[in-house]
Design a protein around this motif. Structure first.
Motif, PDB file in Angstrom:
ATOM      1  N   ASN A  64      -3.110   4.887  -1.435  1.00 10.80           N
ATOM      2  CA  ASN A  64      -3.974   5.851  -0.745  1.00 10.80           C
ATOM      3  C   ASN A  64      -4.148   7.086  -1.622  1.00 10.80           C
ATOM      4  O   ASN A  64      -3.171   7.553  -2.234  1.00 10.80           O
ATOM      5  CB  ASN A  64      -3.359   6.265   0.601  1.00 10.80           C
ATOM      6  N   ILE A  83      -2.951   4.417   9.679  1.00 15.11           N
ATOM      7  CA  ILE A  83      -4.034   4.096   8.750  1.00 15.11           C
ATOM      8  C   ILE A  83      -3.553   3.131   7.674  1.00 15.11           C
ATOM      9  O   ILE A  83      -4.246   2.165   7.322  1.00 15.11           O
ATOM     10  CB  ILE A  83      -4.583   5.385   8.105  1.00 15.11           C
ATOM     11  N   THR A  84      -2.371   3.375   7.152  1.00 19.13           N
ATOM     12  CA  THR A  84      -1.838   2.548   6.070  1.00 19.13           C
ATOM     13  C   THR A  84      -1.651   1.099   6.513  1.00 19.13           C
ATOM     14  O   THR A  84      -2.058   0.159   5.811  1.00 19.13           O
ATOM     15  CB  THR A  84      -0.503   3.118   5.563  1.00 19.13           C
ATOM     16  N   SER A 134      -1.880   9.391   4.374  1.00 20.40           N
ATOM     17  CA  SER A 134      -2.723   9.106   5.534  1.00 20.40           C
ATOM     18  C   SER A 134      -1.959   8.758   6.792  1.00 20.40           C
ATOM     19  O   SER A 134      -2.540   8.693   7.870  1.00 20.40           O
ATOM     20  CB  SER A 134      -3.678   7.949   5.191  1.00 20.40           C
ATOM     21  N   GLU A 181      -6.282  -5.382   6.649  1.00 20.65           N
ATOM     22  CA  GLU A 181      -7.619  -5.636   6.095  1.00 20.65           C
ATOM     23  C   GLU A 181      -7.521  -6.300   4.722  1.00 20.65           C
ATOM     24  O   GLU A 181      -8.301  -7.198   4.395  1.00 20.65           O
ATOM     25  CB  GLU A 181      -8.397  -4.322   5.971  1.00 20.65           C
ATOM     26  N   PHE A 182      -6.555  -5.863   3.922  1.00 19.20           N
ATOM     27  CA  PHE A 182      -6.397  -6.392   2.566  1.00 19.20           C
ATOM     28  C   PHE A 182      -5.811  -7.808   2.559  1.00 19.20           C
ATOM     29  O   PHE A 182      -5.935  -8.523   1.562  1.00 19.20           O
ATOM     30  CB  PHE A 182      -5.476  -5.483   1.740  1.00 19.20           C
ATOM     31  N   ASP A 210       1.448   5.081   0.339  1.00 19.32           N
ATOM     32  CA  ASP A 210       0.762   6.158   1.054  1.00 19.32           C
ATOM     33  C   ASP A 210       0.944   7.490   0.332  1.00 19.32           C
ATOM     34  O   ASP A 210       1.469   8.454   0.874  1.00 19.32           O
ATOM     35  CB  ASP A 210       1.284   6.243   2.487  1.00 19.32           C
ATOM     36  N   THR A 233      -5.146   3.802  14.370  1.00 21.70           N
ATOM     37  CA  THR A 233      -4.927   4.559  13.142  1.00 21.70           C
ATOM     38  C   THR A 233      -4.433   5.987  13.386  1.00 21.70           C
ATOM     39  O   THR A 233      -4.035   6.670  12.441  1.00 21.70           O
ATOM     40  CB  THR A 233      -6.224   4.611  12.310  1.00 21.70           C
ATOM     41  N   LEU A 249       0.860  -1.191   0.000  1.00 23.27           N
ATOM     42  CA  LEU A 249       0.000   0.000   0.000  1.00 23.27           C
ATOM     43  C   LEU A 249       0.887   1.229   0.000  1.00 23.27           C
ATOM     44  O   LEU A 249       1.643   1.468   0.947  1.00 23.27           O
ATOM     45  CB  LEU A 249      -0.923   0.011   1.219  1.00 23.27           C
ATOM     46  N   SER A 294      -3.102  -0.398   9.021  1.00 19.60           N
ATOM     47  CA  SER A 294      -4.427  -0.953   9.331  1.00 19.60           C
ATOM     48  C   SER A 294      -5.097  -1.470   8.062  1.00 19.60           C
ATOM     49  O   SER A 294      -5.671  -2.567   8.027  1.00 19.60           O
ATOM     50  CB  SER A 294      -5.303   0.115   9.998  1.00 19.60           C
ATOM     51  N   LYS A 295      -5.018  -0.690   6.998  1.00 27.12           N
ATOM     52  CA  LYS A 295      -5.598  -1.104   5.722  1.00 27.12           C
ATOM     53  C   LYS A 295      -4.897  -2.345   5.181  1.00 27.12           C
ATOM     54  O   LYS A 295      -5.544  -3.246   4.613  1.00 27.12           O
ATOM     55  CB  LYS A 295      -5.492   0.038   4.698  1.00 27.12           C
TER      56      LYS A 295
END
Length: 279
Positions: free
Chosen positions: A63, A71-72, A67, A78-79, A38, A171, A36, A74-75
């Motif tokens: 992103n 946040i990065t 962010s 999730e992915f 950022d 986050t 990811l 955390s995402k």
């Protein structure tokens, strides 16, 4: 058991080749890489995409705006599609056996929720400087363990399903978000030290927790520790009251000063030894 290697990138494309080479050289082959970006301000994304080519084991996201690391990361979790997750910074690398060493523990020990290893401190060209001594075994099931001084470091891997039962990644954190994650996972099960140097940590001027950022890192880490104290409903430590609100880092670190005593260190080593003998 799939392993998701999570890479949070911001302007580190120039170093990614070493990271990529170390990943595709893994002895364990059931893995994916989730990247990811950022909102890098340089050509990182283009550089990374060119290195990866058409390898569909790598999944790349971006992103829309910068962010921050909390946040990065955390995402990224999730992915992730894997049962086991581990962060590798794009300017660092891992050894050939890094994934396999961790996976074998998770397969054999259902009670282990997190593993960590030693790491190699490297120069800007990823040439080894030394192997720091701070990564070492820690006691499990101790409400007064806060990873201070820091013993849980790279290479950290964790069960995603257990992570989902925690308060998850904070986050709002800009630094020490990893320490926050480790303590939350520690509260959910056992952690296991791998006595191998499985992570190559590159030191350079732009490192988030390096050089000029060290004072900020210390302040954020104190907040992480304070939050863990509150999450565990602790009222006092070693006879000293825990403040109701976070005021400054000194008040938190003063609470943990007793851990530097020889008596405490001896008792800690004995507790770890007993746990290792009967686990």
């Amino acid at each position: 058991m799939m392993f998701s290697i999570l890479v949070a990138n911001y302007n580190n494309g120039e170093f990614f080749r070493s990271c990529y080479d170390s990943i595709i050289a893994q002895s364990y082959d059931n893995w994916e890489v989730v990247i990811l970006d950022d909102a890098s301000t340089d050509d990182s994304l283009e550089v990374i995409k060119k290195i990866i080519g058409i390898d569909d084991r790598f999944k790349i996201f971006r992103n829309e705006r910068n962010s921050g690391v909390g946040i990065t990361k955390s995402k990224l979790i999730e992915f992730a599609a894997g049962e086991i997750c581990g962060f590798v910074d794009p300017d660092d690398a891992i050894t050939t056996n890094a994934l396999n060493s961790s996976i074998q523990i998770f397969r054999n020990r259902k009670d282990v929720v997190l593993t960590y290893s030693k790491y190699v401190k490297c120069d800007e060209n990823l040439q080894p400087i030394d192997i720091p001594k701070n990564p070492m075994p820690i006691p499990n099931n101790d409400p007064f363990f806060f990873n201070c001084p820091v013993h849980i470091v790279h290479f950290v891997c964790f069960r995603k399903d257990i992570y989902e039962t925690t308060e998850k990644m904070n986050t709002e954190m800009k630094i020490a978000e990893d320490q926050d994650l480790y303590l939350k996972m520690y509260e959910k099960g056992k952690v296991k030290f791998i006595n191998e140097a499985n992570y190559l940590y590159r030191t350079h001027s732009r490192g988030i927790s390096q050089n000029d950022n060290r004072p900020k890192s210390r302040e954020y880490f104190a907040k992480v520790i304070f939050n863990a104290m509150k999450r565990r409903s602790l009222k006092e430590i070693n006879g000293k009251a825990i403040p109701d609100q976070f005021v400054d880092s000194k008040a938190i670190y003063d609470l943990l000063e007793y851990q530097n005593s020889i008596t405490y260190r001896i008792k800690k080593k004995l507790r770890i030894l007993v746990q290792q003998l009967f686990s």
